[in-house]
Every structure is written in structure tokens, then in C-alpha cells.
Write a protein that holds these residues in place. Structure first.
Motif, short mmCIF file in Angstrom:
data_model
loop_
_atom_site.label_atom_id
_atom_site.label_comp_id
_atom_site.label_asym_id
_atom_site.label_seq_id
_atom_site.Cartn_x
_atom_site.Cartn_y
_atom_site.Cartn_z
N ASP A 71 12.91 31.38 -8.82
CA ASP A 71 12.40 30.60 -7.69
C ASP A 71 12.71 29.11 -7.80
N THR A 99 16.26 33.01 -4.07
CA THR A 99 15.23 34.06 -4.09
C THR A 99 14.46 34.03 -2.77
N ALA A 135 11.50 33.40 -2.17
CA ALA A 135 10.57 32.27 -2.11
C ALA A 135 11.23 31.04 -1.52
N ASN A 136 12.56 30.95 -1.58
CA ASN A 136 13.29 29.80 -1.04
C ASN A 136 13.98 30.14 0.28
N PRO A 187 11.91 30.83 3.39
CA PRO A 187 10.72 31.07 4.24
C PRO A 187 11.14 31.37 5.68
#
Length: 825
Positions: free
Chosen positions: A586, A634, A636-637, A639
Motif C-alpha cells: 500500500d 494496490t 488501497a491506492n 479509491p
């Protein structure tokens, strides 16, 4: 000199017909290009469609703006923001708020571009019920167009639905079906299918709305600006840009081939008229006067041809505009206006092309001496002048040096469309200028076997073609242009497509690739079902983007895929130049060598797909490839990104057929499609867009048209100059059929010479592209479009043989050849 030039044109009109037709068509196309450009520059702003009757539209933030020392730089966000809930609540205090719900729909036997909406938003596009009624329950819909009738059940990716009504928009648009093919659901069902709304309609005072959204990043759209809330609001601009690129490329090729044809024709004309110019020199004409004569002939031809071309352009431009609109390549409102500057541009360009094509020939005419009037030789001498040698060698050296510099510095430049369209023209000109050096040995090589067969035919073909170097070079030149352009342009596109497909195949180790029905991606339930299949190793990935500010002033967007690195390892093999995929987390990113900073361990400041700023560590670096490797992050990056591709590898020992069946069952409810890895590559990547295909077809059509003009003109000129030669053959005992077969064989030999030179140019261009791909770590073969190249060569052969045999037959069968030799049969 003008009077002599006019008399020459009148007596030798057949000699200048080819140049006149070529210039006329070139000027006509330039006029059409100019008129098209003028019409696109005066394009009206497109009116709102979906929100034509909406009082005020509020749209969430969809643009990333980054301040730089030279001003703000902007890029569209990959994941636009919805209007913040607090802002929506404030807007509800001002007046009624209607949230827009839009999503893709797939229906059996329905249009491919169906889009779903909530019925409450239909009034803003001025939709009215034409039959039936509005939807009231979750299973009822209203459709636009006539592809379904009230009472009919339709099967969609959202289940079976009953059509209870049809509607039509009353704000213009494309065809009878309006600007879109819509499916309207009741509001509750639409909210479940599209839970996130990124724009809404407010019935309130615009000033109050602007005050309510201040500081939220949302946009307030009123008046004509409401069109930015439509789907693909820039499609008209993009269509016009593609149209201008198409006609611009065609216009450039037209100018190039026009100069090429005119120069070749006038050079051959001067060579044919050497004795005539020698007589004028004996009569006292100076070299400067001969140059003035040739230039005056070019001016007369250029003026008449340019004027004719402008008239043809005025006639053809509106009709061509109607065709491109009907073909969907231009907006429905596109029309040719009343501009005059394109005619001036086309006329003077045509005249300059005529003069530019004849300059070298005029200097050759000026060097002819009085003794040339007494010359009676059939073998061409001095065909490669010092100036021609220097120009040809200079262009060839330039082509080689620019290729070497590109390969040593930025090999990716050779893969750009502008590069592989322009480079062939440089090589074509160089090879054409140096053609006299290779025409004689190449002709002897091609006729080596026929010359050793019984009979004199093969020997005569060899000696005639080798002796008439100027004639052979002039006929081979247009064949060279056609074959070289066909091989270079279509070969470049095919080679790039194969390279990209090869990259994708090498990068994908999955057995199956699953894609969703629309743009909403796969839901969590479907992903759980896929991961629960025994024997299936699943990697779910999402499309996103990452933005980086390079050199402090350039905001560059890179396509990104959000992945789980451990799952991806089972279904993909990334082309890594440094680092390891397993180090991706992340707090890191995988970049490619095109990035300004691409050293493992470096930290880079980026903006994510929704504009969020982050500082990430470089975990690995990929090779550049063909330029589509992008970056990896990932989830998480990324959105706001939805899973739009699932790659599945069948575990060792698992039943492949059972896994495939389970995959199809798991995605059936959402309408997903299960492909094999090779099937996915073939179905989705790569493709050449329709405008590009039309552009290449137009360019090759122009080249073939000019080839036909030049071949026919040069062949007719050459045949008329060989009447006494044909007479000698008849007196030596050759039958008319033998004479015609000889001319046909000569024409085929010359076409073969031009085709081989054109093939050489194409291979040199594609060879440079192949080396570039190797330097970019792409192992892909050269793809030569042999069918197109062969068809072009055959068309040239048919034209050349016809143009050689038909006028000769008229002469030979009527006995005119023998009569002209002053002997009776």
C-alpha cells in the motif's frame, strides 16, 4: 516563351495530360481538406441533450488541477467525485433535487449502447411517452427507440424486465431514436443499480446554488454549459480532430505524390524532347530560354489544373461531408460553409507543386547542347546527374542517420503514427532519385532466365528495359510509391498490433479472463463466488490512473491497474527491468521506464485516480514496451475503482472444464463473459479504430490513383516515342501478336522493378520498427500485408500492360508503324 509554350502544349497535349490530371485531383483534395478544416473551426457549440430542460445541474469534481510555475495544469480524473452529502443536503433546502442515475445495460436483441436511467430524470431530456405508461415497479421499464414494444419481456444483465412503454426525446439528436438508446427504470431500482450519483439537478436560483456548493469542488452548470453533464461531452471535438487528422494526412500524401508524379513526368518529357531542345539551341535559344520554356509550360499546366481542382473541390466537398456524417465520422450538424481561403490555399499550393516538380527538369533542359539535335541513340546515358546523385544520397543518409539517432535515443518515437507515416516518404524519394543506379542491374537480374530461353523475346525484353533507363525509372517510380506506402503504412499498423498482442499474451499466464457486462464492474457477491471455486486461482483487478508532475510543469497521466500482488503472481508475468512484484504494497508503486524517475527505492509524489496526493516508493520497474505497460498499485491506492477484470489460473491437478463451467455459472447473474486468454486478446486488444482504417484506405487509394495516372501517361508517351522501333520489329518478321507480347513483357518487367524497390523501402521501414521493438524488450515479428502489397502490384501490372498494349495495338494493327518507317510491307 509563353507563346511557344502554348503551342507546345497544344501539339503535345497527350504528354501533359497525366500531369494535368494529377495536379487537378491533388488541388481538389487540398480544397476539400481546407474546406473541411474551415467548417470544423466554425463548429457550433453542441447543445445540452440529457439535461436540455434542467434548470441547474450540479456535477461533482471531475478534473484534477495542479498549480505549476507556468500556470495550472489539468487532467480529467479517472474516478470523479460525487457531490458531497453535506452539499446535497444544503441543495435540498433550496429546492427539489433529482439525482442522476446512469449505468450500462445489456439486453438480448437490443442495441449495443443501451444506457439505464431513473424515470424521474427523463423529463430533463424532454422525453415523452409515445405508447404505454411510465414504470411503477422494479421489473418494469420504458425504452427509447423501436427495438421493443409495450408488453414485451426482455432479458438483460439485470434480469428479465417487462417493457410497459416507449419514449422519444424531443431535443434533436441522431436519427429517430434520439441522442441515446435509453432504458428507464423506476427510481428505487435505478438507485440500487447505480448507488453512487455524481451529478444532480436542482430546481433553484443558480446564484443560490453556487453559494451552496462553494468550497466543495462541485461544478454548477447552467445554460449551454449543461452539455458537460452529458455522456462524452467532447465527442464532437474528438470526431472533428480525427477528421482533420484524416484529411491532413491525405493532403500531405497528396502533395508529396503530386510533386513526385509531376517531377517524374516532366523529367521523362525533357528526356524525350532532347532532340527538339537541341534544334532550338541550334536556332539560337539560350539555356536560360529553354529553362523558361519548360517553366512556362509548367505554369500553364499548373494554372489550368489548379483552377479545375478548385472547381472539383467545390463540387466534391459537400458530398464528401454528407458521406462522413452518414458514416458516423462527423457530427450530424457538420456542413461545408462558404469560406474562400481554402480555394486560395489549394490553388497556390497546386501551382507551387507544379513549379516544384519541374525545377530539376528545367535545369536538365537548359544543359542540352546543339549537338543533341544530331544524336540518334537508343541507349540512355548520363541518367544519374551529379545533382540527382547528391540529393538522393543526402536523403538516404538523412533517413539512415535519423533512424540510428532514434534507435540510440528514443526508439519509442518510431512507433508513433506521425513517424511511420512520414519516414516512408523520405525513403521513397531517396530510392527514386537513386533508381537509375539499380534499374539496369535489377532489370538484367529479373530477365536473366527469360533471356536464356529459346527465341529472341526474352533477350529483347532485357535489352530494351536495360537500355531505356529513363523510361524504366519513370514507369517504376509510381509503382514504387504505391507498393512502398502499402507495405510501410499497413505493415506498421499490423506490426504494432501484433507487438501489442504479443506483449499481452506474454504478460498473461491466466487460463481464463472474465469481463463484466457494463461499466459497473463485478459486485462483492460475484467475487466471493469466484474465489470459492475449487481449483481456481483468482486475481481481481481494477482500472485506475496515477498522475505525476514531471519537470515541475507537465502533468502526466499513466493508466494504472489496482492488483493484489500475491494473487497477480499466479496469473501474470510482468516485464520487469528491476525490482520484484512481491514488494508491492500500500505504500509503493510499480512504474515503467518511461517515467522521469524510475529507480527502485526512490519515492515519487503522485496523485491517485481521484486526485488524492500520495508519496509512494518505487517497488519495481517495468520495461517500456510499446507504451501500454502503465503502472501497478494496490486497491488501497485506487479509491473509487471497481473490479473490471478477473484473471483465473487453473491450479495444477484441477479439472479445467469443471472450473470453466463454474466460472460461467458464477458470473451469469451479472452478465459477465468468460474468455480463454487467447480469446480475450483477440476479442478486446488490439484494434485499429475506424477513422484510422479509413485514413489508411484513403491514403492508399490516392497513391493507387496517382499510380494509374502516371503509369498510363508515361506508357502512352513511351509507346508514341517507339513507333519506328515497332516498325523495325515488324520488318524483321515479328507478327503483331509478338510485338504486343514483347511490350506486355517489358511492362511487367518494369512493374516488377518498381515493386521490388517499393518492397525494399517497406522492409527498411518495418526493419527499423522491428529493431525499435527489440530495444523496447518486445519480441515480435515483422508483419507484412502481403495480400495488400500483392493486390497493389497486380493492379499496377494490369494498368501498365493495358497502357502499353492498347496504343501499340492501334498502331501495329493498322500498319502505321511500318508506314512511319518509310517502308511498305
Amino acid at each position: 516563351m509563353l507563346r511557344i509554350a502554348l503551342r507546345t502544349l497544344r501539339s503535345r497535349w497527350t504528354t501533359f495530360t497525366g500531369s494535368f490530371v494529377a495536379l487537378s485531383l491533388g488541388t481538389a483534395l487540398l480544397a476539400v481538406m481546407g474546406l473541411t478544416l474551415a467548417a470544423s473551426l466554425d463548429a457550433p457549440e453542441r447543445a445540452p441533450e440529457r439535461f436540455a430542460a434542467a434548470p441547474v445541474v450540479v456535477k461533482g469534481q471531475d478534473t484534477l488541477r495542479v498549480p505549476t510555475p507556468i500556470g495550472d495544469r489539468a487532467q480529467p480524473l479517472a474516478h470523479p467525485h460525487p457531490v458531497p452529502p453535506a452539499t446535497v443536503a444544503a441543495l435540498r433546502d433550496l429546492g427539489p433535487v433529482t439525482e442522476d442515475r446512469s449505468f450500462a445495460v445489456r439486453a438480448e436483441d437490443g442495441p449495443a449502447d443501451l444506457v439505464g436511467h431513473a424515470w424521474s430524470s427523463a423529463a430533463f431530456a424532454l422525453y415523452e411517452i409515445t405508447s404505454g405508461r411510465a414504470p411503477r415497479t422494479a421489473e418494469e421499464v420504458v425504452v427509447s427507440g423501436d427495438w421493443a414494444d409495450p408488453g414485451q419481456w426482455i432479458r438483460t444483465d439485470h434480469g428479465a424486465l417487462r417493457v410497459v412503454g416507449t419514449a422519444a426525446a424531443d431535443n434533436g439528436g441522431v436519427g429517430d431514436g434520439g441522442f441515446e438508446n435509453a432504458v428507464f427504470y423506476d427510481d428505487a431500482r435505478a438507485a440500487r443499480l447505480a448507488p453512487v450519483s455524481r451529478q444532480l439537478v436542482v430546481d433553484a436560483d443558480p446564484a443560490a446554488v453556487r453559494e451552496a456548493v462553494r468550497g466543495s469542488g462541485a461544478q454548477v452548470l447552467t445554460g449551454n454549459a449543461r452539455r458537460y453533464a452529458d455522456a462524452d461531452p467532447e465527442r464532437d471535438t474528438e470526431a472533428l480532430t480525427a477528421l482533420n487528422a484524416l484529411f491532413g494526412t491525405a493532403g500531405g500524401v497528396t502533395a508529396f505524390v503530386s510533386v513526385f508524379v509531376v517531377a517524374s513526368t516532366f523529367a521523362f518529357t525533357v528526356a524525350q524532347r532532347s532532340r527538339e531542345f537541341g534544334v532550338l539551341r541550334m536556332a539560337g535559344a539560350t539555356p536560360g530560354q529553354l529553362r523558361q520554356l519548360v517553366l512556362a509550360e509548367a505554369v500553364v499546366v499548373g494554372v489550368l489544373a489548379s483552377a479545375t481542382g478548385c472547381a472539383l473541390g467545390a463540387y466534391g466537398a459537400p458530398r464528401l461531408a454528407a458521406r462522413v456524417v452518414d458514416g458516423g465520422l462527423a457530427p450530424v450538424w457538420f456542413r461545408i460553409g462558404g469560406h474562400t481561403w481554402p480555394y486560395h490555399l489549394a490553388f497556390w499550393t497546386g501551382l507551387l507543386v507544379a513549379l516544384g516538380g519541374v525545377v530539376a527538369a528545367s535545369w536538365r533542359a537548359g544543359r542540352i547542347g546543339p549537338v543533341q539535335a544530331l544524336r540518334e541513340a537508343s541507349v540512355d546515358t548520363g541518367t544519374l546527374t551529379r545533382g540527382r546523385l547528391l540529393c538522393g544520397a543526402g536523403l538516404l543518409l538523412t533517413a539512415v542517420l535519423t533512424l540510428v539517432l532514434a534507435l540510440a535515443g528514443t526508439p519509442g518515437e518510431l512507433l508513433h503514427r506521425k513517424t511511420y507515416v512520414v519516414r516512408p516518404m523520405l525513403l521513397i524519394t531517396a530510392v527514386a532519385l537513386l533508381a537509375p543506379v539499380v534499374v539496369r542491374p535489377l532489370t538484367r537480374l529479373l530477365t536473366w532466365l527469360p533471356a536464356r530461353l529459346p527465341g529472341a523475346g526474352g533477350m529483347l525484353v532485357r535489352e530494351n528495359a536495360a537500355a531505356g533507363v529513363r523510361r524504366t525509372a519513370a514507369i517504376a517510380a509510381p509503382v514504387l510509391v504505391t507498393v512502398a506506402l502499402a507495405g510501410s503504412l499497413l505493415g506498421a499498423v499490423a506490426t504494432l498490433n501484433e507487438a501489442r498482442a504479443t506483449e499481452t499474451r506474454q504478460r498473461t499466464t491466466a487460463d481464463h479472463v472474465i469481463t463484466p457486462a457494463g461499466d459497473t464492474g463485478f459486485g462483492a457477491r460475484t467475487l466471493r463466488a469466484l474465489r470459492a471455486i475449487p481449483g481456481a486461482e483468482v486475481s481481481a483487478t481494477s482500472s485506475s490512473a496515477v498522475y505525476v508532475l514531471e519537470d515541475g510543469v507537465a502533468l502526466v497521466r499513466s493508466d494504472a491497474r489496482a492488483v493484489d500482488p500475491h494473487a497477480l503472481a499466479a496469473t501474470a508475468r510482468l516485464p520487469l527491468a528491476a525490482g520484484r512484484l512481491s514488494d508491492l504494497d500500500d505504500g509503493s508503486i510499480v512504474v515503467n521506464e518511461e517515467w522521469e524517475r524510475h529507480t527502485v527505492g526512490d519515492r515519487v509524489r503522485v496523485r491517485l485516480g481521484d486526485g488524492t496526493p500520495r508519496t509512494l516508493r518505487i517497488a519495481a520497474v517495468m520495461t517500456t514496451g510499446t507504451g501500454g505497460n502503465g503502472v501497478y498499485v494496490t486497491p488501497a491506492n485506487a479509491p473509487g475503482a471497481v473490479v473490471d477484470r478477473v484473471e483465473v489460473a487453473v491450479a495444477a491437478g484441477a479439472d479445467a472444464e469443471a472450473v470453466a463451467a463454474a466460472l460461467r455459472k458464477a458470473v451469469a447473474a451479472e452478465g459477465g463473459r468468460v474468455h480463454t486468454a487467447d480469446g480475450w486478446v483477440r476479442a478486446t486488444y488490439p484494434e485499429t479504430d475506424r477513422t484510422a482504417r479509413l485514413g489508411y484506405a484513403l491514403v492508399l487509394g490516392i497513391a493507387l490513383l496517382y499510380t494509374a495516372i502516371s503509369l498510363v501517361n508515361t506508357m502512352v508517351m513511351a509507346t508514341s516515342d517507339r513507333i519506328r522501333e515497332l516498325a523495325v520489329l515488324r520488318l524483321a518478321g515479328a507478327t503483331p501478336w509478338q510485338v504486343l507480347r514483347l511490350l506486355g513483357a517489358e511492362a511487367l518487367t518494369v512493374v516488377a522493378v518498381g515493386a521490388l524497390l517499393g518492397l525494399l523501402v517497406a522492409l527498411l521501414n518495418l526493419g527499423g520498427m522491428w529493431v525499435s521493438l527489440r530495444l523496447l524488450s518486445v519480441r515480435s515479428p515483422i508483419v507484412m500485408p502481403w495480400d495488400t502489397v500483392g493486390a497493389a502490384a497486380v493492379a499496377c501490372a494490369v494498368l501498365a500492360v493495358t497502357a502499353a498494349v492498347v496504343p501499340a495495338a492501334h498502331t501495329v494493327w493498322r500498319g502505321r508503324a511500318v508506314a512511319s518507317a518509310g517502308v511498305r510491307e
